[in-house]
Design an enzyme around this catalytic site. Structure first.
Site, short mmCIF file in Angstrom:
data_model
loop_
_atom_site.label_atom_id
_atom_site.label_comp_id
_atom_site.label_asym_id
_atom_site.label_seq_id
_atom_site.Cartn_x
_atom_site.Cartn_y
_atom_site.Cartn_z
N HIS A 26 0.87 -1.18 0.00
CA HIS A 26 0.00 0.00 0.00
C HIS A 26 0.90 1.23 0.00
CE1 HIS A 26 -4.14 -1.60 0.61
NE2 HIS A 26 -3.43 -2.69 0.86
N CYS A 79 -7.66 -1.59 3.99
CA CYS A 79 -8.35 -2.51 4.90
C CYS A 79 -9.18 -1.70 5.89
CB CYS A 79 -7.32 -3.36 5.67
SG CYS A 79 -8.11 -4.37 6.94
N ASN A 123 -3.87 0.84 -2.28
CA ASN A 123 -2.83 -0.04 -2.82
C ASN A 123 -1.90 0.79 -3.71
OD1 ASN A 123 -5.38 -1.97 -2.60
ND2 ASN A 123 -3.55 -3.24 -2.63
#
Ligand code: COA
Ligand code: ZN
Length: 313
Positions: free
Chosen positions: A211, A242, A251
């Protein structure tokens, strides 16, 4: 040491899963299917197309069945589903997923936050999944979230990560993903760990998942590539995160990664103009700007007309 950049880099597109799971706006099933269908003709060999988790945990992906059953499968593309337990594996298999991506965290606290169980319980559940899929035509991959740091526990011991790799292998799971859930990795750390892991996991079976939370995403890709990694997760537009990790953000951005590879002469087989066109449509779908940079700046070769006053000189 001089790196051999002639080695292909495989990009696994994860925007339909990691990308959409954190989006506050509901994306209609038809729009998810259209996204995956367009990604399927961009040159990817692997697309993580959704997850089969509790709909209470991740409401944004509660339509996994309809999505997997609705996509136009492109030959040669492996459609992956993230799965936390046996129930998820049953749903994924029934929906036609080619690969199940099992996830547990290196950090006990993040596993409890994300999966509502201890790491040991996740491994027990994965044993049930392995038994369940025996004989079925489905691949298995084991992801290790918070490999490079946890937002609750901080530093993660490298040996702990290696132990989880071994635990996956003991279950007969070949594919391994090292995931930097909240962008805490740095290139030196990545290079060191990847060098250790490739002694046990073949580069063909290893994925790195970064990420860009602290701006180090593509630096970490290069460090991992130089240490022998060849497969990377990335999300269109730099979507992702998340929901059970405070401060999580996108990401690494697929088109920025492909642009990097194109500029450096690392083959990916992915059609960058197609991706850029797709990425530029995301703000209309999701209602906000995206972090990806090349979609805004254009490629190096997208030249601008000479300014009038220069032409006149
Ligand atoms: N798919 C759909 N429903 C599921 C499920 C699955 N894979 N696993 C469990 N459920 C349902 C159960 O049937 C039960 O439903 P009910 O309340 O209608 O009876 C409910 O969820 C609770 O089941 P339980 O086994 O007690 O789960 P839990 O509440 O302890 O949650 C997980 C455990 C793993 C299911 C949940 O934490 C989860 O889905 N986490 C994934 C989070 C995620 O995707 N994070 C981002 C990716 S890393
Ligand atoms: Zn992620």
């Amino acid at each position: 040491m001089i790196t051999d950049y002639s080695q292909n880099l495989i990009v696994q597109e994860v925007s339909p899963r990691d990308g959409l799971q954190i989006e506050p706006t509901w994306v209609e099933t038809v729009d998810k299917i259209a996204l995956i269908n367009q990604l399927s003709v961009a040159g990817f060999s692997r697309i993580e197309a959704g997850s089969f988790v509790s709909p209470k945990a991740i409401p944004a992906l509660r339509d996994g069945e309809q999505v997997f059953k609705g996509i136009a499968r492109q030959p040669g593309v492996i459609y992956v589903a993230l799965v936390p337990n046996l129930k998820g594996a049953q749903r994924a298999l029934e929906s036609g997923a080619d690969e199940l991506n099992l996830v547990l965290s290196a950090s006990q606290t993040h596993n409890l936050a994300n999966m509502r169980m201890r790491c040991e319980a996740s491994l027990t559940a994965f044993g049930e999944v392995v038994e369940f899929v025996r004989g079925a035509q489905v691949r298995l991959n084991g992801s290790i979230a918070t490999t490079f740091g946890c937002p609750f526990e901080g530093r993660i011991d490298e040996d702990r990560v290696l132990q989880i790799v071994e635990a996956y292998q003991e279950l007969g799971i070949q594919g391994i993903t090292l995931a930097d859930t909240t962008g805490m990795a740095n290139p030196r750390q990545v290079e060191r760990l990847v060098r250790r892991v490739v002694q046990r996991v073949s580069p063909a079976d290893l994925t790195l998942h970064f990420h860009n939370t602290r701006g180090l995403g593509l630096c970490n890709v290069l460090a991992a590539y130089e240490a022998g990694a060849r497969r990377f997760d990335a999300a269109l537009g730099g979507l992702g995160g998340c929901p059970f990790a405070p401060g999580a953000s996108g990401n690494i951005c697929t088109e920025d990664l492909v642009n990097l590879c194109d500029e450096m002469g690392i083959a990916t087989g992915i059609d960058l103009p197609h991706l850029l066109a797709m990425s530029r449509k995301l703000p209309a779908l999701l209602g906000h700007e995206l972090p990806g940079q090349v979609a805004k700046a254009g490629r190096n070769c997208d030249l601008h007309p000479t300014p009038g006053h220069v032409a006149a000189l």
